[in-house]
Each structure stands twice: as C-alpha cells, then as structure tokens.
Design a protein around this motif. Structure first.
Motif, PDB file in Angstrom:
ATOM      1  N   UNK A  15       0.836  -1.144   0.389  1.00  0.00           N
ATOM      2  CA  UNK A  15       0.199   0.170  -0.261  1.00  0.00           C
ATOM      3  C   UNK A  15       0.678   1.147   0.182  1.00  0.00           C
ATOM      4  N   UNK A  16       2.074   0.636   0.799  1.00  0.00           N
ATOM      5  CA  UNK A  16       2.392   2.621   1.056  1.00  0.00           C
ATOM      6  C   UNK A  16       3.659   2.793  -0.675  1.00  0.00           C
ATOM      7  N   UNK A  17       4.052   1.855  -0.648  1.00  0.00           N
ATOM      8  CA  UNK A  17       5.084   1.247  -1.922  1.00  0.00           C
ATOM      9  C   UNK A  17       4.522   2.404  -3.453  1.00  0.00           C
ATOM     10  N   UNK A  18       2.782   2.259  -3.243  1.00  0.00           N
ATOM     11  CA  UNK A  18       2.026   1.732  -4.703  1.00  0.00           C
ATOM     12  C   UNK A  18       2.127   3.645  -4.079  1.00  0.00           C
ATOM     13  N   UNK A  75       8.930   3.144 -12.022  1.00  0.00           N
ATOM     14  CA  UNK A  75       9.521   1.734 -11.918  1.00  0.00           C
ATOM     15  C   UNK A  75       9.616   1.463 -10.429  1.00  0.00           C
ATOM     16  N   UNK A  76       9.113   0.872 -10.119  1.00  0.00           N
ATOM     17  CA  UNK A  76       9.406  -0.203  -8.493  1.00  0.00           C
ATOM     18  C   UNK A  76      10.652  -1.050  -8.340  1.00  0.00           C
ATOM     19  N   UNK A  77      11.174  -0.305  -7.451  1.00  0.00           N
ATOM     20  CA  UNK A  77      11.912  -1.839  -6.872  1.00  0.00           C
ATOM     21  C   UNK A  77      12.311  -2.472  -5.892  1.00  0.00           C
ATOM     22  N   UNK A 131       4.463 -13.879  -1.778  1.00  0.00           N
ATOM     23  CA  UNK A 131       3.511 -13.363  -1.518  1.00  0.00           C
ATOM     24  C   UNK A 131       3.648 -11.409  -1.653  1.00  0.00           C
ATOM     25  N   UNK A 132       4.989 -11.265  -1.092  1.00  0.00           N
ATOM     26  CA  UNK A 132       4.660  -9.411  -1.694  1.00  0.00           C
ATOM     27  C   UNK A 132       5.123  -9.293  -3.053  1.00  0.00           C
ATOM     28  N   UNK A 133       6.430 -10.226  -3.200  1.00  0.00           N
ATOM     29  CA  UNK A 133       6.067 -10.191  -4.852  1.00  0.00           C
ATOM     30  C   UNK A 133       5.109  -9.974  -5.538  1.00  0.00           C
ATOM     31  N   UNK A 146       1.162  -7.230  -8.520  1.00  0.00           N
ATOM     32  CA  UNK A 146      -0.844  -7.416  -9.209  1.00  0.00           C
ATOM     33  C   UNK A 146      -1.231  -6.175  -8.802  1.00  0.00           C
ATOM     34  N   UNK A 147      -1.246  -5.068  -8.162  1.00  0.00           N
ATOM     35  CA  UNK A 147      -1.325  -3.880  -8.096  1.00  0.00           C
ATOM     36  C   UNK A 147      -0.691  -2.914  -8.754  1.00  0.00           C
ATOM     37  N   UNK A 148       0.329  -2.978  -9.276  1.00  0.00           N
ATOM     38  CA  UNK A 148       0.972  -1.807  -9.878  1.00  0.00           C
ATOM     39  C   UNK A 148       0.436  -1.892 -11.117  1.00  0.00           C
ATOM     40  N   UNK A 149       0.239  -0.462 -11.608  1.00  0.00           N
ATOM     41  CA  UNK A 149       0.505   0.026 -13.197  1.00  0.00           C
ATOM     42  C   UNK A 149       1.804   0.384 -13.338  1.00  0.00           C
ATOM     43  N   UNK A 150       3.233   0.205 -12.659  1.00  0.00           N
ATOM     44  CA  UNK A 150       4.098   0.367 -13.340  1.00  0.00           C
ATOM     45  C   UNK A 150       4.811  -0.727 -13.265  1.00  0.00           C
ATOM     46  N   UNK A 151       6.119  -1.046 -13.840  1.00  0.00           N
ATOM     47  CA  UNK A 151       6.862  -2.049 -13.647  1.00  0.00           C
ATOM     48  C   UNK A 151       7.214  -1.865 -11.888  1.00  0.00           C
ATOM     49  N   UNK A 152       7.413  -3.324 -12.061  1.00  0.00           N
ATOM     50  CA  UNK A 152       8.415  -4.211 -10.636  1.00  0.00           C
ATOM     51  C   UNK A 152       9.213  -5.011 -11.055  1.00  0.00           C
ATOM     52  N   UNK A 153      10.271  -4.471 -10.112  1.00  0.00           N
ATOM     53  CA  UNK A 153      11.897  -4.755 -10.881  1.00  0.00           C
ATOM     54  C   UNK A 153      11.926  -5.735  -9.083  1.00  0.00           C
ATOM     55  N   UNK A 154      12.334  -6.878  -9.339  1.00  0.00           N
ATOM     56  CA  UNK A 154      12.810  -7.282  -7.829  1.00  0.00           C
ATOM     57  C   UNK A 154      13.984  -8.598  -8.143  1.00  0.00           C
TER      58      UNK A 154
END
Ligand code: KG4
Ligand code: ZN
Length: 344
Positions: free
Chosen positions: A263-266, A276-278, A288-290, A295-303
């Motif tokens: 929630x806070x990251x988004x 993008x989110x890292x 579960x976090x990944x 699933x919820x982010x509209x921008x790319x999420x990189x891990x």
C-alpha cells in the motif's frame, strides 16, 4: 574510461560471510555465501559475538574460494569493494580488515560500500534492460525498511522508514514466538501456504501522512493472540503446542505486513511519479510480497533474482563497479560505519 572491470566484493555486515568476483558490473563469475543461520537459530536472531567469530573463522576460505572459482588471482582484479556499513560493527570489521589487507598487499584500490545501496543494485545484476528513472525503491531486510526515491544512479532521497522493527525483524520475531526456526521469513512464508490469511485480523499501522512504517504493534498483536489461544504458554521461551493454528497465524501476519508494504510503496510511487518500482533486501524474496505488488502496480516492478535477495557479495561488487568507474578510491584507514544511512 573502459567499462571493463573485474571487482572482488566482500560482505560481512550481518550473518553471511560472502565474497564474489564480478566482471563488467554484470557478469557474476563467482558468488560464495557461507551462512551462519545454523549458529543463530537457537537464539531466534543474530547473536553479534558469535557472528563476528564465525566471520573470522570463514572469511579466508570464502574469499579464496571466490577467486579459485573465478580462476583469477588478485593480479587480475581491478579493485576490492567491501561493505563498510550499515551492519553489526564486529562483523563489518572482519570484512573490512580482510579487504584492507588484500588491497595493501596487492596494491589494489579499496572501495567501502553501503550495504543498502548494494541491495538496490542487486537488481541491475539481473536485468539486461536498464530501469528508467525516477525509481521508487523499497528496501526490506532484517535491519531495514526504507522507502527511497532514486532520480538517477547513486542518487537517493529517503522518504521514510521503520520507526521500530524492520520488516525482516518482524518476520524473525513472530517466527520465534510461533516456534519456527531462524531466519523467520522463509519459515513463515512456507507454513503460511497451508494457512488462511483471513483467520485473524491483525492491525495495519498505516502511519498516515508519512512514508514511515511500524511493525512492533503487529508483533505484539500476534503475541497477544498466541497467548489467548494458549494461556499456559510463555511465548518465545517455550515452543507452542501442536494445536496452535500456526499456519493461519503465519498467513494472517504475513498478509498484514505485505498489505502495508504494498500500500505505501504504491502510494509513494504515485506521489513521486515514479516510472518503475524496485524492491530489494531479504524480504523481497517473499513471493506473497512480490506477487501482490506486481498484481496491484500499474508501473513495472523489479525484484532481484531469488538467490540475490538475501545478503551476498555480488551486489557489493555491483556497486563497486559503478563507483570504481566514477573515480571513488578510499583510504586504507577508513573505518566501519555501523549506522551509515543511504544518502547520495
Ligand atoms: O537482506 P538480508 O539477507 O540481511 C539484512 O541485510 O538484514 O535480510 C534478511 C532478512 C531476515 O529477517 C529474513 O527473515 C528475511 O530477510 N527474509 C524473508 C524471506 N527470506 C528472507 N522474509 C520474508 N519472506 C522471505 N521469503
Ligand atoms: Zn542485507
């Protein structure tokens, strides 16, 4: 300047003794990690004196294995990058002294590296295409929970962080009171697969109007629940009995942590118009976090790849590569920085 480098990375900030050889900032030639988890499991967390002693016992072997596996000697290394902080002082000293000795003996440049920065750069080890700035970065490890805005390489604006327990620390503490082994994150994730996350409604500390986090109230709520289910139990001292719904408790706890982190990251990514989110650090291994973020982010999420989420020296060498090309050279008398914040 040529971008071709061969960097020896060394990491001893917590409970992994690690060394790696990295070529050209991306190609991992060797990556040795000696975990001390077995030593610390009976304490449910890292026992600092035992950690530094174990680093002393294994550091020579780990560094020489990294060189042997890479089929190189120190004469073909361009620089030595070592974790200078943040971390446990007694553990950091072991790696830094090793690096100083090697740098002095072989006449190589020494680079002191920030461990949090290295967690972020573990992401650049994985993907061929470069993330596009500005980036919103969430660092979640055993010692840190930080929201960072990166407008460019090596530029960090700290938005907020935990006011008490780090996310990984919460996993470790809750695992202990559920009678699970250290490190608690993987143990909770595993048993939570068999549980129902809707069984218990644990509190979410949203810390409204800030980018900060707090996980100690959640930990206390789990403790209270465990005590009410099993009044005879002194949690954390005795292992819970078989009839405690550990899987449901673990799943409900994990859901509460993931909920707040996501929630806070988004919200921060939106507020600062990140491209993008890292997500990096040990807790970023949590599926579960990944999956929730993705699933919820509209921008790319990189891990990072799973093997590079927890502490390793390849990520230290990755920052070393970048900073070596930038001209960083540290004196041989630098000291450890156990509380080194991530700033530009
Ligand atoms: O980054 P890291 O290896 O060390 C520090 O810099 O602190 O992070 C270790 C932390 C531990 O608290 C561990 O329980 C947590 O990362 N962790 C996880 C998972 N794997 C490791 N937490 C949740 N889920 C996981 N799969
Ligand atoms: Zn770490």
């Amino acid at each position: 300047m040529s971008e071709e480098t061969r960097i020896l990375g060394i990491e001893t900030s917590c409970d992994e003794t690690a060394a790696a050889v990295l070529e050209n900032g991306r190609h991992i030639v060797s990556n040795i990690v000696a975990s001390q988890a077995e030593i610390h499991t009976e304490f449910g967390g890292v026992f600092p004196e035992l950690a530094s002693r174990a680093h002393i016992e294994t550091i020579h072997q780990v560094v020489s294995s990294a060189l042997v596996e890479a089929h190189v000697g120190l004469e073909s290394i361009d620089a030595i990058a070592v974790t200078r902080g943040p971390g446990l002082a007694g553990s950091l000293v072991v790696g830094l002294n090793m690096a100083k000795g090697l740098a002095m003996g072989a006449g190589l440049p020494l680079l002191g590296i920030n461990h949090l920065e290295a967690h972020l750069y573990s992401i650049w080890l994985a993907d061929e295409d470069e993330p596009s700035f500005p980036l919103l970065a969430l660092i979640v490890s055993g010692g840190h929970t930080e929201l960072i805005l990166m407008r460019d390489h090596l530029q960090y604006e700290r938005l907020g962080g935990t006011l008490d327990d780090a996310a990984g620390e919460a996993f470790d503490k809750v695992a202990r009171l559920l009678g699970l082994d250290y490190p608690g994150g993987p143990a909770i994730e595993e048993i939570a697969k068999d549980g129902d996350m809707d069984t218990f409604k644990f509190p979410r500390a949203w810390m409204e109007d800030t980018w900060d986090f707090s996980f100690s109230g959640l930990k206390t709520a789990v403790l209270r629940e465990v005590r009410s289910l099993q009044p005879s139990l002194e949690a954390g001292v005795e292992a819970p009995e078989g009839d405690l719904p550990i899987a449901d408790l673990a799943a409900s706890f994990q859901d509460a942590v993931v909920d707040v982190l996501v929630g806070k990251t988004l919200a921060a990514a939106k507020e600062f118009e990140a491209n993008e989110i890292l997500v990096a650090g040990g807790v970023s291994a949590n599926l579960s976090l990944r999956s929730s973020l993705q699933a919820k982010s509209k921008i790319p999420v990189r891990v990072p790849p799973l093997a590079l989420c927890t502490d390793n020296a390849a990520m230290i060498a990755a920052v070393g590569h970048r900073r070596f090309l930038n001209g960083q050279r540290d004196a041989l008398d630098i000291d450890v920085l156990p509380n080194w914040p991530l700033t530009s």
